[in-house]
Design an enzyme around this catalytic site. Sequence first.
Site, PDB file in Angstrom:
ATOM      1  N   HIS A   1     -41.056  56.759 -22.565  1.00  0.00           N
ATOM      2  CA  HIS A   1     -41.261  57.941 -23.535  1.00  0.00           C
ATOM      3  C   HIS A   1     -40.828  59.053 -23.066  1.00  0.00           C
ATOM      4  O   HIS A   1     -40.704  59.950 -23.980  1.00  0.00           O
ATOM      5  CB  HIS A   1     -42.985  57.915 -23.201  1.00  0.00           C
ATOM      6  CG  HIS A   1     -43.555  58.972 -23.642  1.00  0.00           C
ATOM      7  ND1 HIS A   1     -43.292  59.589 -25.298  1.00  0.00           N
ATOM      8  CD2 HIS A   1     -44.591  59.755 -23.929  1.00  0.00           C
ATOM      9  CE1 HIS A   1     -44.110  59.908 -25.520  1.00  0.00           C
ATOM     10  NE2 HIS A   1     -44.524  60.715 -24.217  1.00  0.00           N
TER      11      HIS A   1
ATOM     12  N   HIS B   1     -44.910  64.860 -16.627  1.00  0.00           N
ATOM     13  CA  HIS B   1     -44.476  63.396 -16.751  1.00  0.00           C
ATOM     14  C   HIS B   1     -43.071  63.221 -16.448  1.00  0.00           C
ATOM     15  O   HIS B   1     -43.031  62.253 -15.787  1.00  0.00           O
ATOM     16  CB  HIS B   1     -43.905  63.182 -18.697  1.00  0.00           C
ATOM     17  CG  HIS B   1     -44.468  63.628 -19.679  1.00  0.00           C
ATOM     18  ND1 HIS B   1     -45.950  64.723 -19.847  1.00  0.00           N
ATOM     19  CD2 HIS B   1     -45.904  62.797 -20.265  1.00  0.00           C
ATOM     20  CE1 HIS B   1     -46.739  64.431 -20.417  1.00  0.00           C
ATOM     21  NE2 HIS B   1     -46.773  62.710 -21.009  1.00  0.00           N
TER      22      HIS B   1
END
Length: 205
Positions: free
Chosen positions: A56, A157
């Site tokens: 992602h 992230h």
Amino acid sequence: MTWIDISQPLRSTTAVWPGDAPFSYRLVATLEADGANVGEMTASMHIGTHVDAPFHYKEDGVTIDRLSPELFIGEALVVDLRGHEVIYASHFADVDLTGVSRVLVKLRDEVEVDKFPVSYPIFDESVAEFLCDKGVKLIGVDTPSVDAVENVSLTMHNACAKYNLIIIENLLLQDVSSGLYDFIGLPLRVEGGDGSPIRAVLKRK
């Protein structure tokens, strides 16, 4: 003790990340006309309570189908860190993480499933290294992201990718107290997928 559902319901009004495809479900066949009710759905892979696969946020990251199911079954520690705008590694200083491989962080008093929050607590990248050093492999949060909406660099992230820390977002933890639980939150086995909705449940140890 019974299992506690900590996953958001999926419906047309479930809030989505700005610009993402909303959830849609409709019957394409009916019991009366076709002998069976058959539904069809469309949605972002990051709808509701979901796992972010490393793919992602990292071009060469692992896709959702290649993540081990063992990551999503086992003991999880719920940690209450409400009251902070930014979560730093120091906020975990008094948390006993001995033998803990999954941490679910409670950040909000209430989650409005049908309303995307104007703002929410975020994580400093120091948290990823700290949790990794303690042996944690998965972090779950009750916010739409571990990064702010405007943070296109996805700082936390990418820190999680660096330290092999898998992320679950949009949990429902407002009725869950701190402590150790049995946890199940399996993603769908979508080949090449960047993420997947999950049905996440807890049972108090």
